[in-house]
Write an enzyme that holds these catalytic residues in place. Structure first.
Site, mmCIF file in Angstrom:
data_model
loop_
_atom_site.group_PDB
_atom_site.id
_atom_site.type_symbol
_atom_site.label_atom_id
_atom_site.label_comp_id
_atom_site.label_asym_id
_atom_site.label_seq_id
_atom_site.Cartn_x
_atom_site.Cartn_y
_atom_site.Cartn_z
ATOM 1 N N THR A 117 0.819 -1.211 0.000
ATOM 2 C CA THR A 117 0.000 0.000 0.000
ATOM 3 C C THR A 117 0.853 1.262 0.000
ATOM 4 O O THR A 117 1.936 1.284 0.597
ATOM 5 C CB THR A 117 -0.898 0.027 1.252
ATOM 6 N N TYR A 141 -2.345 -0.869 9.866
ATOM 7 C CA TYR A 141 -2.490 -1.447 8.522
ATOM 8 C C TYR A 141 -1.210 -1.201 7.724
ATOM 9 O O TYR A 141 -0.595 -2.117 7.169
ATOM 10 C CB TYR A 141 -3.702 -0.820 7.823
#
Ligand code: UDP
Length: 324
Positions: A117, A141
């Site tokens: 990401t 995350y």
């Protein structure tokens, strides 16, 4: 030889499945259906229901099929949830990837593409990130994805693993043929929620934070069409299987940022009516701006985006939302 797609029944995995069909290789989907859907894939897909953390089940798949590469989509991806429940992220994203890497190693499978990401960069004052920019994750995350990037680097050094890391910016839109699209039950992503409001599935949408240091006070993201992202996987796989000693990370975005207000205004333009929008506090864990410098993937993999237009992204997502 087969390609294994963990999490292949999810939003990104299922679009990649359709894109990879053109390879005429055996595609195996391994997914626990926690957030994916069997019917996001064609009937003919080889589908194995299972959890990546279940090493025995995974090992059985590696023994049954001749796997030449793994594309590892499976994982958890909601920023705010990662702040409130970090253990889920370290378990699903880090520990389960460690299990997968160990099964790969014991079965001599040395090629992997990993879904990472852009949020591994965090809020960098530079705002437009290239792959050499430092890690600065701002939520569990992002930290969990960064940890897996380190795992890949260490397994590469120790065991000769070849890897491509794809750092996704904000993925949106749907397959223009509407074979699949985004269908999560409790959506948290901006465009998806905006379109749920547009189609009467929700009453309103909140803008999370209007006091960020940007022109209109809202966060900026680089939205990439899912089909262009799927094409990036195809190019990456080709590169991975055609070269030795591959250790690359590529940004997947267009290099163009839109604020939350700009995205909502574009949704209103596309649907031709006003949305019910309210302003709310900042959401924990959100970096101010994330924009890709995508020159590396364009140059090294000859990736040519076809849908780099925010209206097209929203239109395809809207067509899908209406079909749901
Ligand atoms: N956002 C928002 N309202 C929503 C959902 C998202 O204002 O209902 C904002 C969010 O705070 C962030 C941006 O939209 O600044 C993109 O968030 P999203 O969840 O779509 O993707 P993320 O960047 O977190 O992966």
């Amino acid at each position: 030889m087969a390609i294994l797609l963990t999490g292949g029944a999810g939003y990104i995995g299922s679009h990649c499945y359709y894109e990879l069909l053109q390879l005429n290789k055996e595609l195996l989907v391994f997914d626990n259906l926690s957030t994916g859907f069997r019917d996001s894939l064609p009937e003919s897909a080889i589908f194995i229901e299972g959890d990546v953390g279940d090493e025995e089940a995974l090992d059985g798949v590696f023994k049954k099929y001749e796997i030449e590469a793994v594309i590892h989509f499976a994982g958890s991806l909601i920023v705010e949830e990662s702040v409130s429940h970090p253990e889920k992220y370290y378990l699903n994203n880090v520990r389960n990837t460690l299990s997968l890497l160990n099964v790969c190693k014991s079965n001599d499978v040395n090629n992997i593409i990993f879904s990472s990401t852009a949020s591994v960069y965090g809020s960098n004052p530079k705002q437009i990130m290239d792959e050499t920019d430092p890690y600065s994750p701002e939520n569990p995350y992002a930290t969990s994805k960064m940890m897996v990037e380190y795992l890949l680097k260490d397994y590469s050094r120790a065991y000769g693993l070849n890897y491509v890391i794809l750092r996704y910016f904000n993925v949106a839109g749907a397959d223009p043929e509407l074979r699949t699209g985004q269908k999560n039950k409790d959506a948290t992503h901006l465009i998806k929620i905006g379109l749920e409001v547009a189609t009467g599935k929700r009453d309103s949408i909140s803008i999370f934070g209007t006091d960020y240091p940007t022109d209109d006070g809202t966060c900026i993201r680089d939205y990439i069409h899912i089909t262009d992202l799927a094409a990036a996987h195809l190019k990456s796989l080709d590169y991975l299987l055609g070269n030795n000693n591959v250790k690359e990370a590529f940004n997947c975005g267009y290099g163009q940022g839109y604020s939350v207000r700009q995205v909502l205004a574009t949704i209103e333009k596309v649907i031709g009516k006003k949305l019910n929008i309210n302003e709310a506090d900042r959401r924990p864990g959100d970096p101010v701006a994330l924009i890709a410098d995508s020159s590396k993937i364009k140059k090294m993999l000859n990736w040519k985006p076809k849908y780099n237009n925010i209206e097209t992204i929203i239109k395809t997502a809207m067509d899908w939302e209406r079909k749901l």
